[in-house]
Write a protein that holds these residues in place. Structure first.
Motif, PDB file in Angstrom:
ATOM      1  N   GLN A  73       0.879  -1.111   0.208  1.00 23.64           N
ATOM      2  CA  GLN A  73      -0.351   0.168   0.472  1.00 23.64           C
ATOM      3  C   GLN A  73       0.503   1.697  -0.336  1.00 23.64           C
ATOM      4  O   GLN A  73       0.417   1.905   0.948  1.00 23.64           O
ATOM      5  N   VAL A  74       1.940   1.346  -0.466  1.00 21.04           N
ATOM      6  CA  VAL A  74       2.831   2.492  -0.932  1.00 21.04           C
ATOM      7  C   VAL A  74       1.755   2.827  -2.580  1.00 21.04           C
ATOM      8  O   VAL A  74       1.900   2.797  -3.528  1.00 21.04           O
ATOM      9  N   PRO A  75       1.507   4.837  -1.880  1.00 25.47           N
ATOM     10  CA  PRO A  75       1.069   5.686  -2.966  1.00 25.47           C
ATOM     11  C   PRO A  75       1.838   5.436  -4.199  1.00 25.47           C
ATOM     12  O   PRO A  75       3.515   5.584  -4.109  1.00 25.47           O
ATOM     13  N   ASP A  76       1.021   5.677  -5.579  1.00 25.72           N
ATOM     14  CA  ASP A  76       2.231   5.660  -6.520  1.00 25.72           C
ATOM     15  C   ASP A  76       3.243   4.778  -6.635  1.00 25.72           C
ATOM     16  O   ASP A  76       4.232   5.023  -6.675  1.00 25.72           O
ATOM     17  N   PRO A  77       2.479   2.932  -5.982  1.00 21.50           N
ATOM     18  CA  PRO A  77       3.562   2.319  -6.329  1.00 21.50           C
ATOM     19  C   PRO A  77       4.878   2.332  -7.785  1.00 21.50           C
ATOM     20  O   PRO A  77       5.585   2.007  -7.429  1.00 21.50           O
ATOM     21  N   ALA A  78       4.216   2.887  -8.859  1.00 19.48           N
ATOM     22  CA  ALA A  78       5.132   2.332 -10.637  1.00 19.48           C
ATOM     23  C   ALA A  78       6.197   3.588 -10.360  1.00 19.48           C
ATOM     24  O   ALA A  78       7.198   3.160 -10.262  1.00 19.48           O
ATOM     25  N   LYS A 115      17.524   7.061   5.192  1.00 15.70           N
ATOM     26  CA  LYS A 115      16.453   8.008   5.917  1.00 15.70           C
ATOM     27  C   LYS A 115      15.620   8.757   4.735  1.00 15.70           C
ATOM     28  O   LYS A 115      14.632   8.786   4.734  1.00 15.70           O
ATOM     29  N   ILE A 116      16.052   9.181   3.686  1.00 16.21           N
ATOM     30  CA  ILE A 116      15.246  10.120   2.560  1.00 16.21           C
ATOM     31  C   ILE A 116      14.742   9.229   1.904  1.00 16.21           C
ATOM     32  O   ILE A 116      13.518   9.132   1.331  1.00 16.21           O
ATOM     33  N   LEU A 117      15.219   7.883   1.422  1.00 18.06           N
ATOM     34  CA  LEU A 117      14.577   7.099   0.513  1.00 18.06           C
ATOM     35  C   LEU A 117      13.438   6.625   1.375  1.00 18.06           C
ATOM     36  O   LEU A 117      12.305   5.913   0.696  1.00 18.06           O
ATOM     37  N   ARG A 118      13.887   6.023   2.850  1.00 17.06           N
ATOM     38  CA  ARG A 118      12.528   5.685   3.288  1.00 17.06           C
ATOM     39  C   ARG A 118      11.606   6.618   3.234  1.00 17.06           C
ATOM     40  O   ARG A 118       9.584   6.315   3.648  1.00 17.06           O
ATOM     41  N   ARG A 119      11.227   7.607   3.241  1.00 15.47           N
ATOM     42  CA  ARG A 119      10.100   9.107   3.517  1.00 15.47           C
ATOM     43  C   ARG A 119       9.561   8.589   1.619  1.00 15.47           C
ATOM     44  O   ARG A 119       8.129   8.298   2.208  1.00 15.47           O
ATOM     45  N   LEU A 120       9.763   8.229   0.933  1.00 13.06           N
ATOM     46  CA  LEU A 120       8.853   7.867  -0.449  1.00 13.06           C
ATOM     47  C   LEU A 120       8.258   6.345   0.280  1.00 13.06           C
ATOM     48  O   LEU A 120       7.151   6.673  -0.092  1.00 13.06           O
TER      49      LEU A 120
END
Length: 183
Positions: A144-149, A177-182
């Motif tokens: 359920q990550v938004p905009d997965p593609a 840390k920054i990539l986890r925010r994605l």
């Protein structure tokens, strides 16, 4: 059961591919000649063209095979994670052993550069990247990550960029840390 000649042929083909995978990062894509490849593989130059239509074909197959193997490992580590944050950590861990100037990193860089002049190579690399992005996007959608593609596309580009920047001495500190925010 394979004939002895077929077995020998497969063995020689494997030696040629292994030699190509070693020579690409050592010498650069365009500096690998039939003679150099044959010498490294321990065969005569005519044997190279018996097994492959050109040196370019050997280099392409060797590079794409190495890329496919690394992407498979990265994909396994990513999709084995329980959460998106763990998946980011797994992706970053999968590249941790690469300095940006190690043989595999250099093989990737050389292949990417060569693909700008070789449509066939570009298509094969693009297919590998698209497949990885699709699998990662599907996994992100399940979680359920938004905009997965689009997120998968950014993650794939970020990993490539991090490897490229490592070769320039960048540590990528704080990247996790920054990539986890994605996600």
């Amino acid at each position: 059961m394979s004939s002895p000649a077929a077995v020998r042929g497969q063995e020689v083909r494997g030696r040629l591919l292994a030699a190509a995978a070693e020579l690409i990062p050592e010498r650069g894509w365009s500096a690998v000649s039939t003679r150099i490849l044959a010498d490294r593989a321990g065969v005569t130059p005519s044997v190279v063209h018996y097994h492959f239509p050109s040196v370019q074909a050997v280099l392409t197959e060797a590079a794409v095979s190495a890329m496919r193997q690394m992407l498979a490992v990265t994909d396994e580590q990513f999709t084995a994670a329980a959460t998106p944050a763990e998946a980011i950590d797994a992706m970053l861990a999968s590249i941790e052993r690469h300095s940006g100037v190690d043989p595999l990193s250099l093989l990737f860089v050389e292949a990417y550069l060569a693909s700008t002049r070789d449509e066939h190579l570009r298509a094969q690399i693009a297919a590998l990247v698209a497949d990885l992005r699709h699998r990662v996007g599907d996994w992100l959608a399940i979680h359920q990550v938004p905009d997965p593609a689009a997120t998968a596309a950014v993650l794939a580009a970020a990993i490539d960029g991090l490897l490229l920047h490592r070769g320039l001495g960048s540590s990528g500190e704080g990247t996790a840390k920054i990539l986890r925010r994605l996600v």
